[in-house]
Design an enzyme around this catalytic site. Structure first.
Site, PDB file in Angstrom:
ATOM      1  N   LEU A 171       0.634  -1.295   0.048  1.00 48.05           N
ATOM      2  CA  LEU A 171       0.434  -0.266  -0.475  1.00 48.05           C
ATOM      3  C   LEU A 171       0.917   1.329  -0.093  1.00 48.05           C
ATOM      4  O   LEU A 171       1.826   1.134   1.375  1.00 48.05           O
ATOM      5  CB  LEU A 171      -1.528   0.052   0.824  1.00 48.05           C
ATOM      6  CG  LEU A 171      -2.664  -0.758   1.007  1.00 48.05           C
ATOM      7  CD1 LEU A 171      -2.617  -0.904   2.423  1.00 48.05           C
ATOM      8  CD2 LEU A 171      -3.208  -0.167   0.611  1.00 48.05           C
ATOM      9  N   SER A 172       0.229   1.810  -1.026  1.00 44.69           N
ATOM     10  CA  SER A 172       1.122   3.524  -0.895  1.00 44.69           C
ATOM     11  C   SER A 172       0.675   3.848   0.767  1.00 44.69           C
ATOM     12  O   SER A 172      -0.251   3.804   0.824  1.00 44.69           O
ATOM     13  CB  SER A 172       0.999   4.435  -2.160  1.00 44.69           C
ATOM     14  OG  SER A 172       1.735   3.867  -3.339  1.00 44.69           O
ATOM     15  N   ALA A 173       1.263   5.245   0.432  1.00 41.62           N
ATOM     16  CA  ALA A 173       1.353   5.932   1.406  1.00 41.62           C
ATOM     17  C   ALA A 173      -0.266   7.756   1.415  1.00 41.62           C
ATOM     18  O   ALA A 173       0.056   7.372   0.182  1.00 41.62           O
ATOM     19  CB  ALA A 173       2.029   6.874   1.994  1.00 41.62           C
TER      20      ALA A 173
END
Length: 328
Positions: free
Chosen positions: A63-65
């Site tokens: 998951l990206s930030a």
């Protein structure tokens, strides 16, 4: 990349912080972020980190930030009925949020390299549809995920109104992605450490705008050294809805509209929701009576005063509801 905003205690806290930092700027993006609990896309043993503004990776899961997803959602300029392609769709977190905005007449496709990640995304999607209170509040465009390398999409595939790529793209792959975009469409992609918004303005013209400095792992390219031809990725077909589907959509829409008209005072703003969350933090002790959780006394006079203000506000809300019901 991440850490641009303060850590939250829960999903609403995280969204409040993203709004305060101006990563979330529009109401429709805020509603989508609040409807999907980021923690539901983490493995249970890592969930305590879900509301930090940091990327997360475990094996093939990634998951990206939150600040990155916020900028992506804003830059895509989504609206109902558009077609969306997610290249490197991962856990399905972003695709599910996009589906809440596209509505029942949109198209929502994702391509993911790893089969285990696609299975995970489908499990998370099924859990959202079956168990989330938010699902019934939206007209949803359900994502469709396929396994494959997004650099090997069939050349005769349809074009899309909106495209996002969740991995670093080299310059020589930029045109490959541009061609999959309809005229007037928007591509959001990380190129050379810049999250970039590309708008197709004509058959052979594009406009680019840098949004945010980012750091993404590069796209995985097929190994052609053995001389074998890579598997071609076939995107999901775009179906015309059946009469039964259309009837279901409009009946659901009518029922939802009636429910909203019948209970306008029950809708709470994010600010009010956060105030209630603060109230729960102020209370020291809870006891169970039957199947109800009953709060015990608060500690200080200041906390008692705040509690009394909230009770008065609740009383006013109940009176407004009675007036609204009697006037119908």
């Amino acid at each position: 990349m991440g850490g641009a905003v303060s850590a939250g205690e829960d999903n609403d806290d995280l969204i409040d912080n993203l709004k305060e930092a101006q990563y979330i700027r529009t109401e429709q993006v805020e509603q989508a972020f609040r409807a999907i609990d980021r923690g539901d896309y983490y493995l249970d043993s890592y969930r305590e980190n879900a509301y930090k503004d940091l990327a997360w990776k475990n094996g093939n899961l990634h998951l990206s930030a939150p600040c990155i997803y916020s900028e992506v959602m804003e830059a895509l300029r989504l609206r109902q009925g558009l077609s969306f392609l997610n290249l490197g769709s991962g856990t399905g977190y972003l695709s599910t949020m996009v589906g809440l905005i596209l509505g029942p007449f949109g198209v929502n496709h994702g391509v993911e390299l790893h089969k285990d990640v696609v299975e995970y995304a489908k499990e998370r999607l099924e859990d959202f549809i079956k168990n989330s209170d938010s699902f019934d509040k939206f007209e949803f465009c359900e994502p469709k995920f396929v396994v494959g390398n997004c650099l090997e999409i069939s050349s005769d595939s349809h074009q899309y109104d909106r495209i996002y790529c969740g991995a670093g793209v080299q310059k020589d792959h930029e045109n490959y992605m541009k061609i999959m975009l309809k005229v007037g469409g928007i591509l959001v992609v990380p190129i050379e450490d810049q999250l970039t918004q590309i708008t197709r303005t004509g058959q052979s013209s594009w406009e680019s705008k840098n949004i945010l400095a980012v750091s993404f792992a590069p796209l995985v390219q097929q190994n052609r050294a053995d001389g074998n031809k890579p598997d071609t990725v076939q995107l999901p077909p775009i179906h015309i809805r059946s009469l039964q589907d259309l009837s279901r959509v409009y009946i659901r829409r009518a029922l939802h509209s009636q429910i909203e008209e019948a209970s306008p005072a029950t809708q709470r703003t994010p600010h009010k929701r956060k105030r209630r969350r603060c109230r729960r933090r102020r209370i020291n002790t809870y006891v169970f009576v039957g199947n109800q959780l009953i709060p015990q006394r608060v500690e200080s006079e200041e906390e008692e005063r705040i509690g009394e203000e909230i009770r008065e506000e609740d009383g006013r809300t109940r009176r407004r509801r009675r007036v609204a019901r009697s006037s119908r």
